[in-house]
Motif scaffolding. Structure first.
Motif, PDB file in Angstrom:
ATOM      1  N   LEU A  46       2.916   6.295  10.989  1.00 27.22           N
ATOM      2  CA  LEU A  46       2.203   6.172  11.936  1.00 27.22           C
ATOM      3  C   LEU A  46       1.816   4.956  13.009  1.00 27.22           C
ATOM      4  O   LEU A  46       2.374   4.080  12.546  1.00 27.22           O
ATOM      5  N   ILE A  47       1.815   5.973  13.782  1.00 24.85           N
ATOM      6  CA  ILE A  47       1.592   5.340  15.293  1.00 24.85           C
ATOM      7  C   ILE A  47      -0.379   5.234  15.279  1.00 24.85           C
ATOM      8  O   ILE A  47      -0.124   6.105  16.002  1.00 24.85           O
ATOM      9  N   ASP A  48      -0.668   3.678  16.223  1.00 27.09           N
ATOM     10  CA  ASP A  48      -1.723   4.372  16.379  1.00 27.09           C
ATOM     11  C   ASP A  48      -1.967   4.675  17.409  1.00 27.09           C
ATOM     12  O   ASP A  48      -1.338   4.803  18.241  1.00 27.09           O
ATOM     13  N   GLY A  49      -3.220   5.245  18.341  1.00 26.97           N
ATOM     14  CA  GLY A  49      -3.938   5.480  19.675  1.00 26.97           C
ATOM     15  C   GLY A  49      -2.704   4.488  20.950  1.00 26.97           C
ATOM     16  O   GLY A  49      -2.775   5.515  21.598  1.00 26.97           O
ATOM     17  N   ASP A  50      -3.077   3.609  20.591  1.00 23.58           N
ATOM     18  CA  ASP A  50      -2.556   2.340  21.202  1.00 23.58           C
ATOM     19  C   ASP A  50      -1.154   2.219  21.146  1.00 23.58           C
ATOM     20  O   ASP A  50      -0.508   1.765  21.529  1.00 23.58           O
ATOM     21  N   GLY A  51      -0.318   3.154  20.516  1.00 21.68           N
ATOM     22  CA  GLY A  51       1.336   3.077  20.682  1.00 21.68           C
ATOM     23  C   GLY A  51       1.969   2.068  19.285  1.00 21.68           C
ATOM     24  O   GLY A  51       3.019   1.781  19.617  1.00 21.68           O
ATOM     25  N   LYS A  52       0.370   1.490  19.036  1.00 24.89           N
ATOM     26  CA  LYS A  52       1.119   0.069  17.920  1.00 24.89           C
ATOM     27  C   LYS A  52       1.530   0.969  16.209  1.00 24.89           C
ATOM     28  O   LYS A  52       0.931   2.155  16.060  1.00 24.89           O
ATOM     29  N   PRO A  53       2.155   0.458  15.564  1.00 27.83           N
ATOM     30  CA  PRO A  53       2.666   0.455  14.459  1.00 27.83           C
ATOM     31  C   PRO A  53       1.056   0.312  13.615  1.00 27.83           C
ATOM     32  O   PRO A  53       0.824  -0.990  13.636  1.00 27.83           O
ATOM     33  N   VAL A  54       1.034   1.291  12.402  1.00 28.36           N
ATOM     34  CA  VAL A  54       0.049   1.216  11.843  1.00 28.36           C
ATOM     35  C   VAL A  54       0.749   0.575  10.097  1.00 28.36           C
ATOM     36  O   VAL A  54       1.258   1.289   9.462  1.00 28.36           O
ATOM     37  N   ALA A  55       0.480  -0.922  10.087  1.00 26.27           N
ATOM     38  CA  ALA A  55       0.964  -1.498   9.093  1.00 26.27           C
ATOM     39  C   ALA A  55       0.939  -0.284   7.594  1.00 26.27           C
ATOM     40  O   ALA A  55      -0.291   0.019   7.282  1.00 26.27           O
ATOM     41  N   GLY A  56       1.883  -0.396   6.902  1.00 31.85           N
ATOM     42  CA  GLY A  56       1.055   0.423   5.291  1.00 31.85           C
ATOM     43  C   GLY A  56       2.017   1.497   5.369  1.00 31.85           C
ATOM     44  O   GLY A  56       0.834   1.935   4.623  1.00 31.85           O
ATOM     45  N   SER A  57       2.123   2.555   6.739  1.00 40.49           N
ATOM     46  CA  SER A  57       1.499   3.573   6.271  1.00 40.49           C
ATOM     47  C   SER A  57       2.715   4.588   6.135  1.00 40.49           C
ATOM     48  O   SER A  57       2.797   5.601   6.028  1.00 40.49           O
ATOM     49  N   ASP A  73       6.536   6.423   1.638  1.00 40.31           N
ATOM     50  CA  ASP A  73       5.913   4.927   1.055  1.00 40.31           C
ATOM     51  C   ASP A  73       7.208   4.072   2.259  1.00 40.31           C
ATOM     52  O   ASP A  73       7.404   4.704   2.639  1.00 40.31           O
ATOM     53  N   GLN A  74       6.811   2.579   1.936  1.00 40.23           N
ATOM     54  CA  GLN A  74       7.758   1.856   2.457  1.00 40.23           C
ATOM     55  C   GLN A  74       9.015   1.651   1.825  1.00 40.23           C
ATOM     56  O   GLN A  74       8.768   2.250   0.548  1.00 40.23           O
ATOM     57  N   VAL A  75      10.128   1.571   2.787  1.00 36.43           N
ATOM     58  CA  VAL A  75      11.645   1.944   1.966  1.00 36.43           C
ATOM     59  C   VAL A  75      12.370   1.213   2.683  1.00 36.43           C
ATOM     60  O   VAL A  75      12.755   0.376   3.552  1.00 36.43           O
ATOM     61  N   ALA A  76      12.813   0.229   1.681  1.00 39.61           N
ATOM     62  CA  ALA A  76      12.951  -1.213   2.030  1.00 39.61           C
ATOM     63  C   ALA A  76      14.772  -0.905   2.790  1.00 39.61           C
ATOM     64  O   ALA A  76      14.856  -1.964   3.662  1.00 39.61           O
ATOM     65  N   ALA A  77      15.764  -0.418   2.694  1.00 44.91           N
ATOM     66  CA  ALA A  77      16.508   0.428   2.805  1.00 44.91           C
ATOM     67  C   ALA A  77      16.454   0.448   4.404  1.00 44.91           C
ATOM     68  O   ALA A  77      17.257   0.172   5.654  1.00 44.91           O
ATOM     69  N   TRP A 119      18.666   6.128   1.786  1.00 45.81           N
ATOM     70  CA  TRP A 119      17.692   6.572   1.238  1.00 45.81           C
ATOM     71  C   TRP A 119      17.603   7.625   1.171  1.00 45.81           C
ATOM     72  O   TRP A 119      18.628   8.947   2.019  1.00 45.81           O
ATOM     73  N   THR A 120      17.048   9.204   0.637  1.00 46.30           N
ATOM     74  CA  THR A 120      16.942  10.239   0.557  1.00 46.30           C
ATOM     75  C   THR A 120      15.814  10.414   1.231  1.00 46.30           C
ATOM     76  O   THR A 120      14.991  10.508   0.368  1.00 46.30           O
ATOM     77  N   LEU A 121      15.560  10.860   2.393  1.00 46.04           N
ATOM     78  CA  LEU A 121      13.836  11.535   2.501  1.00 46.04           C
ATOM     79  C   LEU A 121      13.987  12.925   3.968  1.00 46.04           C
ATOM     80  O   LEU A 121      14.976  13.430   4.524  1.00 46.04           O
TER      81      LEU A 121
END
Length: 131
Positions: A46-57, A73-77, A119-121
């Motif tokens: 997710l990116i917020d309305g200001d174009g910034k990343p949404v941590a944990g999304s 999920d957060q994908v480490a790879a 990763w497989t997504l």
């Protein structure tokens, strides 16, 4: 003459950057096919309305050939990948019975050829016919 030499020197330095854009094969269309490409951008889901990343999304990755993968999920790879990394993307599955024109839900397995992470997504948050 000095000006010409300076211009030629500047051109020689810039030439690699002016070369054709990063070559990448188109995303595979048939299950089992693979394509070589490069990572264009690493993002959060997710990116917020200001174009910034949404941590944990979750994680998302864009490829120079137009491909995209996303996870809730957060994908480490993915997080360990960097723009410009070479990658191989293989089509694993295509959903069946989709509404006409809804092409979401393809599943791709990706290997980062620099880090060897994989990763497989899917190519979208929802499969075809979903929300």
């Amino acid at each position: 003459m000095i000006r010409v030499v300076a211009c030629l020197a500047a051109l020689a330095i810039a030439a690699p950057a002016l070369a054709a854009p990063a070559m990448a094969e188109p995303m595979p269309k048939h299950v089992g096919d693979c394509a070589k490409t490069k990572v264009a951008r690493i993002e959060t889901r997710l990116i917020d309305g200001d174009g910034k990343p949404v941590a944990g999304s979750g994680s998302a990755v864009d490829f120079v050939n137009g491909g995209y993968q996303v996870s809730y999920d957060q994908v480490a790879a993915i997080d360990a990948s960097r723009p410009g990394d070479p990658a191989e993307v293989c089509l694993v599955s295509v959903p069946k019975g989709c509404p006409k024109g809804d092409h979401r839900g393809k599943i791709y397995k990706t290997v980062n050829l620099r880090s060897h992470g994989q990763w497989t997504l899917p190519d979208a948050e929802h499969s075809c016919g979903g929300a």
